[in-house]
Design a protein around this motif. Sequence first.
Motif, PDB file in Angstrom:
ATOM      1  N   HIS A 130       0.979  -1.061   0.042  1.00 52.68           N
ATOM      2  CA  HIS A 130       0.303  -0.211   0.072  1.00 52.68           C
ATOM      3  C   HIS A 130       1.238   1.351  -0.190  1.00 52.68           C
ATOM      4  CE1 HIS A 130      -4.311  -1.249   0.251  1.00 52.68           C
ATOM      5  NE2 HIS A 130      -3.632  -2.225   0.966  1.00 52.68           N
ATOM      6  N   GLN A 131       2.049   1.888   0.907  1.00 49.74           N
ATOM      7  CA  GLN A 131       2.819   2.566   1.197  1.00 49.74           C
ATOM      8  C   GLN A 131       3.753   2.621   0.059  1.00 49.74           C
ATOM      9  OE1 GLN A 131       3.769   2.151   4.868  1.00 49.74           O
ATOM     10  NE2 GLN A 131       1.960   2.833   5.683  1.00 49.74           N
ATOM     11  N   TYR A 132       3.857   1.094  -0.155  1.00 51.65           N
ATOM     12  CA  TYR A 132       5.122   2.396  -1.703  1.00 51.65           C
ATOM     13  C   TYR A 132       5.331   1.676  -3.103  1.00 51.65           C
ATOM     14  CZ  TYR A 132       8.578   1.121   2.893  1.00 51.65           C
ATOM     15  OH  TYR A 132       8.124   0.768   3.659  1.00 51.65           O
ATOM     16  N   CYS A 133       3.941   0.971  -3.217  1.00 57.33           N
ATOM     17  CA  CYS A 133       3.406   0.644  -4.886  1.00 57.33           C
ATOM     18  C   CYS A 133       1.490   1.049  -5.210  1.00 57.33           C
ATOM     19  CB  CYS A 133       3.588  -1.189  -4.651  1.00 57.33           C
ATOM     20  SG  CYS A 133       5.113  -1.535  -3.966  1.00 57.33           S
ATOM     21  N   ASP A 134       1.306   2.159  -4.280  1.00 54.12           N
ATOM     22  CA  ASP A 134       0.471   1.989  -4.410  1.00 54.12           C
ATOM     23  C   ASP A 134      -0.801   1.014  -4.268  1.00 54.12           C
ATOM     24  OD1 ASP A 134       1.004   4.843  -5.100  1.00 54.12           O
ATOM     25  OD2 ASP A 134       0.808   4.605  -7.416  1.00 54.12           O
ATOM     26  N   VAL A 173      13.767  -8.618   5.918  1.00 52.75           N
ATOM     27  CA  VAL A 173      14.693  -7.820   6.562  1.00 52.75           C
ATOM     28  C   VAL A 173      16.393  -7.574   6.223  1.00 52.75           C
ATOM     29  CG1 VAL A 173      16.160  -7.588   8.901  1.00 52.75           C
ATOM     30  CG2 VAL A 173      13.884  -8.378   9.337  1.00 52.75           C
ATOM     31  N   GLU A 174      16.762  -8.580   5.205  1.00 56.19           N
ATOM     32  CA  GLU A 174      18.069  -8.634   5.008  1.00 56.19           C
ATOM     33  C   GLU A 174      17.957  -7.423   3.503  1.00 56.19           C
ATOM     34  OE1 GLU A 174      19.744 -12.683   4.944  1.00 56.19           O
ATOM     35  OE2 GLU A 174      19.195 -12.283   3.302  1.00 56.19           O
ATOM     36  N   HIS A 175      16.532  -7.174   2.926  1.00 54.16           N
ATOM     37  CA  HIS A 175      16.408  -6.804   1.293  1.00 54.16           C
ATOM     38  C   HIS A 175      15.972  -4.539   2.380  1.00 54.16           C
ATOM     39  CE1 HIS A 175      16.816 -10.266  -0.669  1.00 54.16           C
ATOM     40  NE2 HIS A 175      17.046  -9.383  -1.327  1.00 54.16           N
ATOM     41  N   ALA A 176      15.203  -5.060   2.687  1.00 53.72           N
ATOM     42  CA  ALA A 176      15.110  -3.983   3.526  1.00 53.72           C
ATOM     43  C   ALA A 176      14.582  -2.841   2.869  1.00 53.72           C
ATOM     44  CB  ALA A 176      15.818  -2.812   4.766  1.00 53.72           C
ATOM     45  N   PRO A 177      13.054  -3.777   2.473  1.00 55.97           N
ATOM     46  CA  PRO A 177      12.369  -2.589   1.614  1.00 55.97           C
ATOM     47  C   PRO A 177      11.994  -0.638   1.884  1.00 55.97           C
ATOM     48  CG  PRO A 177      11.081  -4.788   1.900  1.00 55.97           C
ATOM     49  CD  PRO A 177      12.404  -4.291   2.595  1.00 55.97           C
ATOM     50  N   TRP A 178      11.936  -0.292   2.870  1.00 54.38           N
ATOM     51  CA  TRP A 178      11.489   1.078   3.361  1.00 54.38           C
ATOM     52  C   TRP A 178      12.977   1.335   3.414  1.00 54.38           C
ATOM     53  CZ3 TRP A 178      11.805  -3.759   6.268  1.00 54.38           C
ATOM     54  CH2 TRP A 178      12.511  -4.652   6.854  1.00 54.38           C
ATOM     55  N   LYS A 179      14.029   1.006   2.833  1.00 51.71           N
ATOM     56  CA  LYS A 179      15.512   1.518   2.438  1.00 51.71           C
ATOM     57  C   LYS A 179      15.490   1.791   0.668  1.00 51.71           C
ATOM     58  CE  LYS A 179      18.336   0.506   6.277  1.00 51.71           C
ATOM     59  NZ  LYS A 179      19.706  -0.723   6.618  1.00 51.71           N
ATOM     60  N   LEU A 180      15.376   0.890   0.300  1.00 54.32           N
ATOM     61  CA  LEU A 180      14.770   0.746  -0.716  1.00 54.32           C
ATOM     62  C   LEU A 180      14.229   2.139  -1.043  1.00 54.32           C
ATOM     63  CD1 LEU A 180      14.699  -3.019  -2.119  1.00 54.32           C
ATOM     64  CD2 LEU A 180      16.384  -1.653  -2.283  1.00 54.32           C
ATOM     65  N   LEU A 233       8.836  -7.145  -3.009  1.00 57.55           N
ATOM     66  CA  LEU A 233       7.475  -6.733  -2.439  1.00 57.55           C
ATOM     67  C   LEU A 233       6.179  -7.857  -3.180  1.00 57.55           C
ATOM     68  CD1 LEU A 233       7.134  -3.073  -1.483  1.00 57.55           C
ATOM     69  CD2 LEU A 233       7.288  -5.139  -0.218  1.00 57.55           C
ATOM     70  N   TYR A 234       7.272  -8.293  -4.147  1.00 57.65           N
ATOM     71  CA  TYR A 234       6.484  -9.814  -5.275  1.00 57.65           C
ATOM     72  C   TYR A 234       6.834 -10.917  -4.678  1.00 57.65           C
ATOM     73  CZ  TYR A 234       4.778 -12.377  -9.164  1.00 57.65           C
ATOM     74  OH  TYR A 234       4.195 -13.196  -9.406  1.00 57.65           O
ATOM     75  N   THR A 235       7.720 -10.782  -4.419  1.00 52.97           N
ATOM     76  CA  THR A 235       8.128 -12.194  -3.577  1.00 52.97           C
ATOM     77  C   THR A 235       7.617 -12.464  -2.554  1.00 52.97           C
ATOM     78  OG1 THR A 235      10.449 -12.226  -4.119  1.00 52.97           O
ATOM     79  CG2 THR A 235      10.698 -13.443  -2.457  1.00 52.97           C
ATOM     80  N   SER A 236       7.412 -11.177  -1.770  1.00 59.48           N
ATOM     81  CA  SER A 236       7.052 -11.252  -0.208  1.00 59.48           C
ATOM     82  C   SER A 236       4.818 -11.794  -0.562  1.00 59.48           C
ATOM     83  CB  SER A 236       6.776 -10.656   0.889  1.00 59.48           C
ATOM     84  OG  SER A 236       8.315  -9.314   0.708  1.00 59.48           O
ATOM     85  N   ALA A 237       4.546 -10.830  -1.592  1.00 56.01           N
ATOM     86  CA  ALA A 237       3.019 -11.367  -1.423  1.00 56.01           C
ATOM     87  C   ALA A 237       2.881 -12.553  -1.983  1.00 56.01           C
ATOM     88  CB  ALA A 237       2.818 -10.164  -2.750  1.00 56.01           C
TER      89      ALA A 237
END
Length: 657
Positions: A364-368, A419-426, A444-448
Amino acid sequence: MSKGKYYLTTPIYYVNAAPHIGTAYCTFSADLIKRHKKQQGYDPVVLTTGSDEHGQKVERAAKAIGKTPAEYATTIANEFVRQWQTLGISYDRFIRTSDPKHFAVVRDLFERCEKNGYIYTGSYTGQYCFFDELYVTDAKPGDPCPDCGRLTETVTEENYFFKLSAFQDKLLSLYEREPKFIQPDTRRNELIGFVKKGLKDISITRTTINWGIPAPVEGKHVFYVWFDALISYMSAVQGTNLWPADLHLIGKDILRFHAIYWPAFLIAGELPLPKRVFATGWILVQESKMSKSRGNVVRPGPIAQVMGAGDELAGSDALRYFLWREIPFGQDGNFSYDALIDRYNADLANGIGNLASRTLTMIHQYCDGKIPASAGDPDIAASAARTTDLVNGHFDEFDFTRGIEAVLAFISQIDKFIVEHAPWKLVKARAADPEAESKLSETLYTSAESLRLICGWLYPVMPTSMVKIWTQLGMDTPLDLVSADVLVWGKLTPGQAVGKVQAVFPRIDSKPAIQKMQELEIVEIDRQNALMGKKPEPPPGDKASEQSELISIDDFAKVDLRVGEVKSAEPVKGADKLLHLKVDIGEPEPRTIVAGIALAYKPEQLIGRKVVIVANLQPRKLRGLTSQGMIVAASIDGGLPVLAGFREDIPVGARLK
Ligand code: ME8
């Protein structure tokens, strides 16, 4: 393409007790297997459950509350139906043994067995309790009835017998030919050992019972409940081509009926045999078997209400998850409220629930709010494929614990990956760095996509909660219609809008939740007792109600008080208060009674004296002597006992009423 039909059953439950977590365990497990088989492409997958309604106990329980057995059985059968529905059991047919359609199937199998020469008339001798009007299986002459404590009597009646003895070799070769017929293997080995010792013919009709299926023979015979009950598995699917069953899921307590009697009846009737009988272990509470007298029966309703915060279907998922996660299927295991909540918080709230909410929130926050375009991380994709194989393999073998463990291991891997990929930093870097943008999409695709697969794997375990996550992911196809071929990596469509994020497994605070479950348990006990026509139980420790508790005449009638005559009396070595008496109460042998009256009476004073004896107490060992009753005496605080007696002469053996 369909893998063919799959027909599975739960035991049909006796209507003398309301559902509890033990009966729910078997039913939940059948529900899991049904959902798994459907996902694997079996079609149709049919699950039946039901109620076992005949027999003397139901007849008597009904009479005690002024109902007919049929009315009583209907009340309790409805209670099972209600409970299975509130717990979300997806059964297809609820079979009641009082259904006339079932009668016809039972009679038909009897006639087939008779035609093939496996039925004969003979006399059945057993220990019978005239008060309870039932045979006490396994009792020896002189044994008391376990229900009322009265002495059983040896009774002989003319009955129809089934030649079970003719089936030893046929059954042993069946177990040999079909090694999976009885599962798990430990139970199979025990059972084979039992059959090898030889089988005795069994009586399959009764003339001492009214509430049963009349047998198509001369005289007042009804079928023995197990002949009646087992056949319900066929009646439940009468008129379809679903028989034989692919699986009978049962508890270990009733394995002999299912793995010996049932195939023998079917072979005798020249009918196809079920494919597999799987015996579950026992759910223990405080390390012991649930029993009403111990007061440790746990009902699923209150757990479902509290764990789901009012949504019983969600709470049912929490209980299901706990049972399979905690107890390797097929073994015994313990239930406790503490362990239930610990597992829930650790695995569901912190594990799956947290993964779902953080993944969806980030989308929601990063990909609309749309699934980003990516093929996902190849290592995770490979791990997902391995997990699919593991989960399916374990579920196929009914090893639900290992199947769940495989999913949990995958979830830890994804947590680590995020945690390793830290989307909040990306997300902060993406404006200046296109590489960061594509990394973010991939993460995020991987997580979803992982979440989508987790929903599929765990759908048979927690159907309601997995549907909630599935819907939040924005999936269209209903999860119950999803088959294994969709549960492969890469089927999540980029651009798909995800739904509103809602916590699926909110954390539960242990102390108030346990208190609430225990309070609701009392409400549930009272409700079920009222259904069965019983009075509410006084709250424990309620002195006033304990003292004023009244008993019914039936309760009093349970105490067998008899006039006896003391034949001999001697001191008991090393016990200055005890006397060893022999008391004639009109039975062939005098009773041995050890009484604490030595300080009040000398042995010689007692010889020839008429006394009152409680004749149906359980025997008790005192100083190496087995006391077979109790002598009645008034006990005055601090004073010596005074024996009860009579002014008039009274014959030995007379009963006090
Ligand atoms: O035996 N732990 O019915 P029933 C695990 N009518 N499972 C338990 C359990 C526990 N503590 N307590 C009960 C009968 N069960 C017959 C069956 S079938 C043709 C006739 C489950 O009401 C377990 O599956 O006593 C057991 O086999 C079943 O309930 C017995 O239910």
